[in-house]
Write a protein that holds these residues in place. Structure first.
Motif, PDB file in Angstrom:
ATOM      1  N   HIS A  43       0.605  -1.298   0.150  1.00 47.71           N
ATOM      2  CA  HIS A  43       0.059   0.199   0.281  1.00 47.71           C
ATOM      3  C   HIS A  43       1.000   1.387   0.029  1.00 47.71           C
ATOM      4  O   HIS A  43       2.153   1.335   0.110  1.00 47.71           O
ATOM      5  N   TRP A  44       0.644   2.513  -0.310  1.00 50.80           N
ATOM      6  CA  TRP A  44       0.667   3.757  -0.453  1.00 50.80           C
ATOM      7  C   TRP A  44       0.505   4.497   1.445  1.00 50.80           C
ATOM      8  O   TRP A  44      -1.250   4.212   1.537  1.00 50.80           O
ATOM      9  N   ASP A  45       0.456   5.473   1.868  1.00 53.02           N
ATOM     10  CA  ASP A  45       0.175   6.393   2.601  1.00 53.02           C
ATOM     11  C   ASP A  45       0.579   7.514   1.694  1.00 53.02           C
ATOM     12  O   ASP A  45       1.208   8.136   0.751  1.00 53.02           O
ATOM     13  N   ASP A  46      -0.298   8.126   2.788  1.00 58.73           N
ATOM     14  CA  ASP A  46      -1.241  10.120   2.446  1.00 58.73           C
ATOM     15  C   ASP A  46       0.282  11.089   3.287  1.00 58.73           C
ATOM     16  O   ASP A  46      -0.132  12.093   3.225  1.00 58.73           O
ATOM     17  N   VAL A  47       1.326  10.144   3.733  1.00 65.49           N
ATOM     18  CA  VAL A  47       1.837  11.180   4.656  1.00 65.49           C
ATOM     19  C   VAL A  47       3.825  10.573   4.699  1.00 65.49           C
ATOM     20  O   VAL A  47       3.853  10.035   3.780  1.00 65.49           O
ATOM     21  N   SER A  76      -4.463   7.824   1.000  1.00 64.32           N
ATOM     22  CA  SER A  76      -3.910   6.475   1.569  1.00 64.32           C
ATOM     23  C   SER A  76      -4.477   5.752   0.487  1.00 64.32           C
ATOM     24  O   SER A  76      -5.788   5.806   0.276  1.00 64.32           O
ATOM     25  N   SER A  77      -3.831   4.452  -0.499  1.00 61.93           N
ATOM     26  CA  SER A  77      -4.273   3.546  -0.938  1.00 61.93           C
ATOM     27  C   SER A  77      -4.865   2.491  -0.263  1.00 61.93           C
ATOM     28  O   SER A  77      -4.774   2.365   0.931  1.00 61.93           O
ATOM     29  N   GLY A  78      -5.983   1.460  -0.758  1.00 62.83           N
ATOM     30  CA  GLY A  78      -5.546   0.348  -0.236  1.00 62.83           C
ATOM     31  C   GLY A  78      -5.111  -0.787  -0.314  1.00 62.83           C
ATOM     32  O   GLY A  78      -4.290   0.412  -1.014  1.00 62.83           O
ATOM     33  N   ASN A  79      -4.996  -1.581   0.090  1.00 59.58           N
ATOM     34  CA  ASN A  79      -3.976  -2.498  -0.344  1.00 59.58           C
ATOM     35  C   ASN A  79      -4.536  -3.095  -1.375  1.00 59.58           C
ATOM     36  O   ASN A  79      -5.087  -3.173  -2.237  1.00 59.58           O
TER      37      ASN A  79
END
Length: 152
Positions: A43-47, A76-79
Motif C-alpha cells: 500500500h501507500w500512505d498519504d504522509v 492513502s491507497s487501499g491494499n
C-alpha cells in the motif's frame, strides 16, 4: 499503537521537535509484528514516513508508483495484490537503529523474518499539506466573504 507520544515522553519530545522543524503536524505509530508474519499488504500512505527499527528485524520491499497519476497522492491507497505492484526497486532488512524514509505515495510492504519479531516506530508528517489542500480551505471562505459583501 496509535499516538505513542501520549504515553512516552521521549516520543512526545521527538514529535514536538520535528513539528517545530517541519512547521507541520507530526504523528507517530508503533507496530509490533510477530515472527514470520506480514503487517499490511502492499500500500501507500498519504504522509511522509520515517520508519525507525527499534527491535528485531523486518524485511521491506519498496515499489515504484504504478503510474504517473499515482505519484504524490493526497490520500492513502487501499491494499494491493502482489501482482499489482510489480518488482521491488529496493529490498532491505532493517535492524535496530536503522531508519528508512518514504515520501508520500511510496508503495511498500514489510514482512518479519521467520525467527524474529519486529518493533518499529513510524513518524509521519505533511498529511494533507499540498496547495490543493490549502485552496480547498481558503476558497470556500473567500466565496462566503465575497457573497456577503454589499456591492451597492
Amino acid at each position: 499503537m496509535l499516538n505513542p507520544q501520549t504515553f512516552h515522553n521521549g516520543v512526545w519530545r521527538l514529535c514536538s521537535t520535528l513539528q517545530d522543524h517541519f512547521q507541520n503536524m507530526v504523528g507517530a505509530n508503533v507496530y509490533l509484528t510477530p515472527p514470520g508474519t506480514q503487517g499490511f499488504a502492499p500500500h501507500w500512505d498519504d504522509v511522509e514516513v520515517f520508519m525507525l527499527q527499534l527491535e528485531g528485524k523486518k524485511h521491506w520491499k519498496i515499489y515504484s508508483p504504478r503510474s504517473k497519476e499515482e505519484t504524490l497522492p493526497r490520500f492513502s491507497s487501499g491494499n494491493f495484490e502482489q501482482d499489482e505492484v510489480g518488482t521491488p526497486i529496493l529490498e532491505v532488512d532493517l535492524e535496530p537503529g536503522d531508519m528508512i524514509y518514504m515520501p508520500r505515495g511510496t508503495i511498500h510492504q514489510g514482512n518479519c523474518l521467520s525467527d524474529e519479531h519486529s518493533l518499529h516506530i513510524t513518524i509521519s508528517a505533511y498529511q494533507l499539506n499540498s496547495w490543493t489542500d490549502l485552496l480547498e480551505k481558503l476558497l470556500p471562505a473567500a466565496l462566503t466573504a465575497a457573497s456577503q459583501e454589499d456591492l451597492q
